[in-house]
Design a protein around this motif. Structure first.
Motif, PDB file in Angstrom:
ATOM      1  N   ALA A  21       0.811  -1.225   0.000  1.00  0.00           N
ATOM      2  CA  ALA A  21       0.000   0.000   0.000  1.00  0.00           C
ATOM      3  C   ALA A  21       0.843   1.273   0.000  1.00  0.00           C
ATOM      4  N   TRP A  22       2.061   1.200   0.486  1.00  0.00           N
ATOM      5  CA  TRP A  22       2.912   2.395   0.544  1.00  0.00           C
ATOM      6  C   TRP A  22       3.688   2.595  -0.745  1.00  0.00           C
ATOM      7  N   GLY A  23       3.575   1.700  -1.674  1.00  0.00           N
ATOM      8  CA  GLY A  23       4.308   1.826  -2.925  1.00  0.00           C
ATOM      9  C   GLY A  23       5.697   1.235  -2.840  1.00  0.00           C
ATOM     10  N   LEU A  24       5.949   0.480  -1.783  1.00  0.00           N
ATOM     11  CA  LEU A  24       7.263  -0.119  -1.598  1.00  0.00           C
ATOM     12  C   LEU A  24       7.257  -1.552  -2.097  1.00  0.00           C
ATOM     13  N   SER A  25       8.401  -2.016  -2.545  1.00  0.00           N
ATOM     14  CA  SER A  25       8.537  -3.395  -2.986  1.00  0.00           C
ATOM     15  C   SER A  25       8.501  -4.316  -1.784  1.00  0.00           C
ATOM     16  N   GLU A  26       7.970  -5.479  -1.970  1.00  0.00           N
ATOM     17  CA  GLU A  26       7.949  -6.477  -0.906  1.00  0.00           C
ATOM     18  C   GLU A  26       9.286  -7.209  -0.852  1.00  0.00           C
ATOM     19  N   GLY A  27       9.599  -7.745   0.314  1.00  0.00           N
ATOM     20  CA  GLY A  27      10.767  -8.603   0.441  1.00  0.00           C
ATOM     21  C   GLY A  27      12.076  -7.861   0.581  1.00  0.00           C
ATOM     22  N   GLY A  28      13.172  -8.575   0.299  1.00  0.00           N
ATOM     23  CA  GLY A  28      14.509  -8.061   0.527  1.00  0.00           C
ATOM     24  C   GLY A  28      15.025  -7.101  -0.523  1.00  0.00           C
ATOM     25  N   ARG A  66      18.051  11.151   2.831  1.00  0.00           N
ATOM     26  CA  ARG A  66      18.175  11.360   4.287  1.00  0.00           C
ATOM     27  C   ARG A  66      17.500  12.659   4.711  1.00  0.00           C
ATOM     28  N   CYS A  67      17.693  13.701   3.938  1.00  0.00           N
ATOM     29  CA  CYS A  67      17.062  14.991   4.250  1.00  0.00           C
ATOM     30  C   CYS A  67      15.544  14.895   4.158  1.00  0.00           C
ATOM     31  N   LEU A  68      15.049  14.228   3.121  1.00  0.00           N
ATOM     32  CA  LEU A  68      13.599  14.028   2.991  1.00  0.00           C
ATOM     33  C   LEU A  68      13.055  13.288   4.206  1.00  0.00           C
ATOM     34  N   ALA A  69      13.759  12.257   4.624  1.00  0.00           N
ATOM     35  CA  ALA A  69      13.311  11.439   5.744  1.00  0.00           C
ATOM     36  C   ALA A  69      13.301  12.230   7.048  1.00  0.00           C
ATOM     37  N   ARG A  70      14.108  13.259   7.131  1.00  0.00           N
ATOM     38  CA  ARG A  70      14.118  14.125   8.315  1.00  0.00           C
ATOM     39  C   ARG A  70      13.046  15.203   8.246  1.00  0.00           C
ATOM     40  N   VAL A 114       9.005   6.742   3.954  1.00  0.00           N
ATOM     41  CA  VAL A 114       8.746   5.441   4.589  1.00  0.00           C
ATOM     42  C   VAL A 114       9.865   4.469   4.238  1.00  0.00           C
ATOM     43  N   TYR A 115      10.250   4.446   2.972  1.00  0.00           N
ATOM     44  CA  TYR A 115      11.338   3.582   2.512  1.00  0.00           C
ATOM     45  C   TYR A 115      12.611   3.859   3.313  1.00  0.00           C
ATOM     46  N   ALA A 116      12.939   5.128   3.476  1.00  0.00           N
ATOM     47  CA  ALA A 116      14.164   5.503   4.195  1.00  0.00           C
ATOM     48  C   ALA A 116      14.141   4.997   5.628  1.00  0.00           C
ATOM     49  N   HIS A 117      13.015   5.106   6.266  1.00  0.00           N
ATOM     50  CA  HIS A 117      12.908   4.639   7.649  1.00  0.00           C
ATOM     51  C   HIS A 117      12.935   3.117   7.735  1.00  0.00           C
ATOM     52  N   GLU A 118      12.235   2.454   6.825  1.00  0.00           N
ATOM     53  CA  GLU A 118      12.170   0.997   6.868  1.00  0.00           C
ATOM     54  C   GLU A 118      13.491   0.335   6.501  1.00  0.00           C
ATOM     55  N   THR A 119      14.299   0.983   5.690  1.00  0.00           N
ATOM     56  CA  THR A 119      15.573   0.383   5.284  1.00  0.00           C
ATOM     57  C   THR A 119      16.735   0.844   6.151  1.00  0.00           C
ATOM     58  N   GLY A 120      16.459   1.698   7.137  1.00  0.00           N
ATOM     59  CA  GLY A 120      17.507   2.132   8.048  1.00  0.00           C
ATOM     60  C   GLY A 120      18.379   3.251   7.522  1.00  0.00           C
ATOM     61  N   VAL A 121      17.942   3.931   6.456  1.00  0.00           N
ATOM     62  CA  VAL A 121      18.696   5.083   5.950  1.00  0.00           C
ATOM     63  C   VAL A 121      18.804   6.126   7.054  1.00  0.00           C
ATOM     64  N   ILE A 122      17.754   6.237   7.829  1.00  0.00           N
ATOM     65  CA  ILE A 122      17.725   7.166   8.958  1.00  0.00           C
ATOM     66  C   ILE A 122      16.964   6.507  10.085  1.00  0.00           C
ATOM     67  N   ARG A 123      17.418   6.753  11.275  1.00  0.00           N
ATOM     68  CA  ARG A 123      16.739   6.250  12.463  1.00  0.00           C
ATOM     69  C   ARG A 123      16.488   7.422  13.381  1.00  0.00           C
ATOM     70  N   LEU A 124      15.229   7.673  13.650  1.00  0.00           N
ATOM     71  CA  LEU A 124      14.868   8.741  14.576  1.00  0.00           C
ATOM     72  C   LEU A 124      14.559   8.122  15.929  1.00  0.00           C
ATOM     73  N   PRO A 125      14.848   8.840  17.002  1.00  0.00           N
ATOM     74  CA  PRO A 125      14.497   8.290  18.328  1.00  0.00           C
ATOM     75  C   PRO A 125      12.978   8.200  18.474  1.00  0.00           C
ATOM     76  N   LEU A 126      12.547   7.166  19.181  1.00  0.00           N
ATOM     77  CA  LEU A 126      11.119   7.018  19.436  1.00  0.00           C
ATOM     78  C   LEU A 126      10.682   8.053  20.466  1.00  0.00           C
ATOM     79  N   PRO A 127       9.487   8.633  20.293  1.00  0.00           N
ATOM     80  CA  PRO A 127       8.992   9.594  21.282  1.00  0.00           C
ATOM     81  C   PRO A 127       8.757   8.910  22.608  1.00  0.00           C
ATOM     82  N   ARG A 128       8.941   9.657  23.684  1.00  0.00           N
ATOM     83  CA  ARG A 128       8.735   9.081  25.033  1.00  0.00           C
ATOM     84  C   ARG A 128       7.357   9.378  25.523  1.00  0.00           C
TER      85      ARG A 128
END
Length: 85
Positions: free
Chosen positions: A3-10, A28-32, A71-85
């Motif tokens: 649904a997000w337009g991302l490819s399935e699998g590896g 990376r900038c987009l993901a931020r 979404v792709y950047a976050h799911e593939t680890g291009v960028i990792r943001l801290p989780l909100p507390r």
């Protein structure tokens, strides 16, 4: 594609190898959450060039829009943001 337009699998992480250094930097900038004019300022390129690079990223990764790229950047680890507390 899901649904997000991302490819399935590896294949998602493998797509990063197809990107240039500049494309990865823009992704990376987009993901931020930066707007085109902010990305242009950070990377010292024109705002028009940012748009061109974003289009290249979408094409190279077969993504349909900027949100899918974020979404792709976050799911593939291009960028990792801290989780909100």
């Amino acid at each position: 594609m899901n649904a997000w337009g991302l490819s399935e699998g590896g294949t998602r992480a493998q797509g990063l190898e197809a990107l240039t250094d500049r494309q990865r930097a823009v992704l990376r900038c987009l993901a931020r959450g930066l707007a085109d004019h902010e990305i242009a300022r950070v990377l010292a390129i024109s705002q028009r060039q940012v748009g061109v690079v974003v289009s290249e990223i979408l094409g190279a990764l077969s993504l349909r829009d900027r949100m899918a790229a974020v979404v792709y950047a976050h799911e593939t680890g291009v960028i990792r943001l801290p989780l909100p507390r």
